[in-house]
Write a protein that holds these residues in place. Sequence first.
Motif, short mmCIF file in Angstrom:
data_model
loop_
_atom_site.label_atom_id
_atom_site.label_comp_id
_atom_site.label_asym_id
_atom_site.label_seq_id
_atom_site.Cartn_x
_atom_site.Cartn_y
_atom_site.Cartn_z
N LEU A 191 0.76 -1.13 0.00
CA LEU A 191 -0.07 0.18 0.22
C LEU A 191 0.89 1.19 0.00
O LEU A 191 1.73 1.33 0.80
CB LEU A 191 -0.77 -0.18 1.26
CG LEU A 191 -1.93 -1.01 1.33
CD1 LEU A 191 -2.71 -0.91 2.79
CD2 LEU A 191 -2.94 -0.96 0.10
N PRO A 196 -2.77 5.88 0.36
CA PRO A 196 -4.06 4.70 0.58
C PRO A 196 -3.57 4.32 2.00
O PRO A 196 -4.77 3.82 2.61
CB PRO A 196 -3.49 3.79 -0.52
CG PRO A 196 -3.23 4.45 -1.51
CD PRO A 196 -2.18 5.54 -0.93
N CYS A 244 -7.78 12.59 3.46
CA CYS A 244 -7.31 11.62 2.76
C CYS A 244 -8.17 10.86 1.85
O CYS A 244 -7.98 9.91 0.97
CB CYS A 244 -6.65 10.57 3.60
SG CYS A 244 -5.31 11.17 4.66
N PHE A 271 -7.45 9.49 -1.98
CA PHE A 271 -6.69 8.26 -2.28
C PHE A 271 -7.60 7.23 -2.15
O PHE A 271 -7.14 5.88 -2.31
CB PHE A 271 -5.75 8.11 -1.13
CG PHE A 271 -4.65 8.96 -1.05
CD1 PHE A 271 -3.78 9.32 -1.95
CD2 PHE A 271 -4.92 10.19 0.12
CE1 PHE A 271 -2.69 10.14 -1.82
CE2 PHE A 271 -3.76 11.31 0.17
CZ PHE A 271 -2.64 11.11 -0.98
N ALA A 272 -9.04 7.34 -2.27
CA ALA A 272 -9.80 6.27 -2.21
C ALA A 272 -9.82 5.08 -3.17
O ALA A 272 -9.75 3.98 -3.06
CB ALA A 272 -11.53 6.65 -1.74
N LEU A 301 -7.36 4.50 -5.16
CA LEU A 301 -6.02 3.78 -5.14
C LEU A 301 -6.13 2.91 -3.97
O LEU A 301 -5.42 1.75 -4.26
CB LEU A 301 -4.92 4.88 -4.94
CG LEU A 301 -3.53 4.18 -5.31
CD1 LEU A 301 -3.25 3.69 -6.61
CD2 LEU A 301 -2.38 5.53 -4.94
N LEU A 302 -6.56 3.23 -2.84
CA LEU A 302 -6.73 2.14 -1.66
C LEU A 302 -7.61 0.90 -2.24
O LEU A 302 -7.24 -0.16 -2.06
CB LEU A 302 -7.60 2.65 -0.45
CG LEU A 302 -7.87 2.05 0.63
CD1 LEU A 302 -6.46 1.49 1.26
CD2 LEU A 302 -8.62 2.61 1.82
N GLN A 336 -5.55 -1.23 -4.74
CA GLN A 336 -4.17 -1.85 -4.01
C GLN A 336 -4.77 -2.90 -2.92
O GLN A 336 -3.96 -3.91 -2.88
CB GLN A 336 -3.33 -0.83 -3.40
CG GLN A 336 -2.75 0.10 -4.40
CD GLN A 336 -1.91 1.12 -3.71
OE1 GLN A 336 -1.82 1.32 -2.44
NE2 GLN A 336 -1.03 2.09 -4.37
N THR A 387 -3.34 -3.02 8.31
CA THR A 387 -4.00 -1.87 8.21
C THR A 387 -5.15 -1.74 9.44
O THR A 387 -5.20 -0.75 9.94
CB THR A 387 -4.70 -1.78 6.68
OG1 THR A 387 -3.82 -1.79 5.73
CG2 THR A 387 -5.46 -0.38 6.70
#
Length: 299
Positions: A33, A37, A199, A202-203, A205-206, A209, A221
């Motif tokens: 990650l 993310p 943040c 970045f949803a 991309l999270l 990944q 996480t």
Amino acid sequence: MTAPRWLLLGAVVFTFLAWASAFVVIRGVGPHLDGGPLALGRLAVGTLALGILVSLSRSWVWPSRREWLLLAVSGVAWFGAYNVALNTAEQTLDAGTAAMIVGIGPILIALGAGIFLGEGIPKWLALGAAVAFLGVVLIGIGTLLASGTAHPFDVLGAVLALVAAITYAIGVLTQKPVVRRIPAIQATFIGCVIGLVVCLPFAGLLVAQLAVAPAAAWWGTVYLGVVPTALAFTTWAYALKRMPAGQLGIASYLSPPLATVMGFVAFQEIPHPLALAGGVICLVGVALSRRRPKVPVPA
């Protein structure tokens, strides 16, 4: 506000043990990650856990306009920017070196508390700050020397770790006035929600990944969201309400040596010798900053 000494000590020890472990877990999750993310995932889990804890609390104290402003700054700086910067820094820095560079934060907190919170700047604190800063410079030089071999982006990582230290100090200094009246769990929850919102870009991309990440990255996480975020940030706020910000900030120098040992056990990572020397000098600076002038004893 008074508190049992054992409870206050327990809160401080738990906080820095949890934060030291966070450096190691971030390093382990990093290959799966990216920094942004991972910050979003951590804050999402932390917000959920804190929301449950807040719902079980007996009361909600509505912040004033000034407290909302301070909470917003703390949420953006500490929960948002700090997490993204630190996560990204540990893409190229080992856990121990990252923890030692972030270790400049306590000195900034102590100086800021003296200037902005009225806690004063004794001469020993100023001397300790100067010595600790020298230690941080040595850490940076050691990181630079190591960057030419296995880790070509360590210089950028060191800069990002320094950004994390600065945003950490900003977050603490803006949170201290708030927790004088607002419950620790509530202040932590609001800050975490604000960091989560920051943040949200970045949803996508999270999700992408996490879809290909192993189970260990998922559990890492979750751990970061529950233990170092929801629980440790709350015990930190609890202690901050009952201790001077500068004194508590200096205590956070427990984390770098703990993170270094944990990083060696988990990944066999050893910081550059010059970085280790810088870490020791930082601790010397902390010891100097804790000295108090002798009070004459009446005859």
